[in-house]
Design a protein around this motif. Sequence first.
Motif, PDB file in Angstrom:
ATOM      1  N   TYR A  18     -13.913  -0.849  -2.256  1.00 20.77           N
ATOM      2  CA  TYR A  18     -12.790  -0.104  -3.239  1.00 20.77           C
ATOM      3  C   TYR A  18     -13.912   0.467  -4.362  1.00 20.77           C
ATOM      4  CZ  TYR A  18      -8.050  -0.532  -1.152  1.00 20.77           C
ATOM      5  OH  TYR A  18      -7.143  -0.795   0.674  1.00 20.77           O
ATOM      6  N   GLN A  20       2.325   1.533  -5.706  1.00 21.01           N
ATOM      7  CA  GLN A  20       0.782   2.180  -5.973  1.00 21.01           C
ATOM      8  C   GLN A  20       1.220   3.023  -7.143  1.00 21.01           C
ATOM      9  OE1 GLN A  20      -2.451   1.387  -4.738  1.00 21.01           O
ATOM     10  NE2 GLN A  20      -1.201   0.432  -3.515  1.00 21.01           N
ATOM     11  N   LYS A  21       2.365   3.747  -7.230  1.00 22.38           N
ATOM     12  CA  LYS A  21       2.241   4.773  -8.510  1.00 22.38           C
ATOM     13  C   LYS A  21       2.860   3.098  -9.593  1.00 22.38           C
ATOM     14  CE  LYS A  21       3.639   9.415  -6.951  1.00 22.38           C
ATOM     15  NZ  LYS A  21       4.094   9.790  -6.714  1.00 22.38           N
ATOM     16  N   PHE A  36       0.813  -1.124  -0.023  1.00 21.08           N
ATOM     17  CA  PHE A  36      -0.207   0.041   0.049  1.00 21.08           C
ATOM     18  C   PHE A  36       0.757   1.379   0.136  1.00 21.08           C
ATOM     19  CE2 PHE A  36      -3.988  -2.026   2.363  1.00 21.08           C
ATOM     20  CZ  PHE A  36      -4.364  -2.998   1.169  1.00 21.08           C
ATOM     21  N   GLU A  72       2.613   4.110  -1.400  1.00 26.24           N
ATOM     22  CA  GLU A  72       3.194   5.293  -2.710  1.00 26.24           C
ATOM     23  C   GLU A  72       3.639   4.963  -4.306  1.00 26.24           C
ATOM     24  OE1 GLU A  72       3.144   9.977  -3.735  1.00 26.24           O
ATOM     25  OE2 GLU A  72       3.458   9.798  -1.573  1.00 26.24           O
ATOM     26  N   HIS A 105      -6.369  -0.727  -3.906  1.00 26.01           N
ATOM     27  CA  HIS A 105      -6.235   0.239  -3.406  1.00 26.01           C
ATOM     28  C   HIS A 105      -5.442   1.929  -4.409  1.00 26.01           C
ATOM     29  CE1 HIS A 105      -4.848   1.928   0.297  1.00 26.01           C
ATOM     30  NE2 HIS A 105      -3.552   3.033  -0.276  1.00 26.01           N
ATOM     31  N   SER A 106      -4.604   0.959  -5.710  1.00 26.77           N
ATOM     32  CA  SER A 106      -4.007   2.257  -6.332  1.00 26.77           C
ATOM     33  C   SER A 106      -5.211   2.748  -7.241  1.00 26.77           C
ATOM     34  CB  SER A 106      -3.302   1.818  -7.578  1.00 26.77           C
ATOM     35  OG  SER A 106      -3.971   1.340  -8.844  1.00 26.77           O
ATOM     36  N   ILE A 108       1.579   0.690  -9.858  1.00 27.90           N
ATOM     37  CA  ILE A 108      -0.118   0.143 -10.493  1.00 27.90           C
ATOM     38  C   ILE A 108      -0.338   1.352 -11.729  1.00 27.90           C
ATOM     39  CG2 ILE A 108      -1.544  -0.864  -9.860  1.00 27.90           C
ATOM     40  CD1 ILE A 108      -0.365  -2.055  -7.782  1.00 27.90           C
ATOM     41  N   GLN A 109      -0.216   2.118 -11.327  1.00 30.42           N
ATOM     42  CA  GLN A 109      -1.136   3.474 -11.431  1.00 30.42           C
ATOM     43  C   GLN A 109      -0.435   3.938 -13.162  1.00 30.42           C
ATOM     44  OE1 GLN A 109      -0.768   6.087  -9.178  1.00 30.42           O
ATOM     45  NE2 GLN A 109      -2.757   6.206  -7.523  1.00 30.42           N
ATOM     46  N   HIS A 110       0.767   3.828 -13.154  1.00 28.79           N
ATOM     47  CA  HIS A 110       1.564   3.460 -14.826  1.00 28.79           C
ATOM     48  C   HIS A 110       1.218   2.666 -15.760  1.00 28.79           C
ATOM     49  CE1 HIS A 110       5.172   4.400 -17.493  1.00 28.79           C
ATOM     50  NE2 HIS A 110       4.916   3.160 -17.213  1.00 28.79           N
ATOM     51  N   MET A 146      -3.791  -4.854  -3.724  1.00 29.27           N
ATOM     52  CA  MET A 146      -2.635  -3.635  -4.117  1.00 29.27           C
ATOM     53  C   MET A 146      -3.747  -2.619  -5.078  1.00 29.27           C
ATOM     54  SD  MET A 146       0.372  -5.288  -4.482  1.00 29.27           S
ATOM     55  CE  MET A 146       1.704  -4.543  -4.948  1.00 29.27           C
ATOM     56  N   VAL A 147      -4.121  -3.285  -5.973  1.00 23.34           N
ATOM     57  CA  VAL A 147      -3.924  -2.678  -7.470  1.00 23.34           C
ATOM     58  C   VAL A 147      -5.379  -2.011  -7.116  1.00 23.34           C
ATOM     59  CG1 VAL A 147      -4.330  -3.306 -10.086  1.00 23.34           C
ATOM     60  CG2 VAL A 147      -3.370  -4.916  -8.327  1.00 23.34           C
TER      61      VAL A 147
END
Length: 193
Positions: A143, A92-93, A87, A89, A117-118, A95-97, A114-115
């Motif tokens: 989520y 998370q970044k 979790f 940051e 949470h992003s 995954i977001q990328h 995890m996914v």
Amino acid sequence: MKKVLLLLANGFEAVEASVFTDVLGWNKWEGDGSTEVVTAGMHPELHCTWNFQVTPEVQLDEIALEEFDALAIPGGFEEAGFYEDAFSERFQKVIQHFAFHNKPIASICVASLMVAHSGVLYNRKATTYNHPGSKRLEQLKQYGVRVADERIVCDGNIITSSNPGTAFEVAFKLLEMLTSKEITNQVKELMGF
């Protein structure tokens, strides 16, 4: 060459990580030769669930995410500290990328949390650890995920799964996304599936 980032949180389950290295490794040497896995984490040494120790090939801050074609994420245990890295940051970044660039993201068991949470699973279909005594499906729902109590769920570029027993299936699904059904079947046959 299709490069896959194997993202390892402290407290991950070794067996859930090894399916990606094995399936994609078999393809590299015995299939069409197109896949390569790079292991990365935020610590020089990682402790798996039950204290198996692993040294990732690279530290997360040493790599350029643009060089990778897919993301693979094994789950882990809360008791082993999994969610601290998961979790974070930085994770998370990552995954977001991959989500932003619509590249495949394959997660096993609770890695889907995890996914989620992003933010990238909001209003998308997914699953997570689904044992009747577990609270994880309810957590996933919080989520804004459309929870499907199925073994494996594919929603566009994102694969989620319901337990460690799905691990090989998830790795083969990722291989299929990166190559073809034909290549995947060839690797399955070579591996005795």
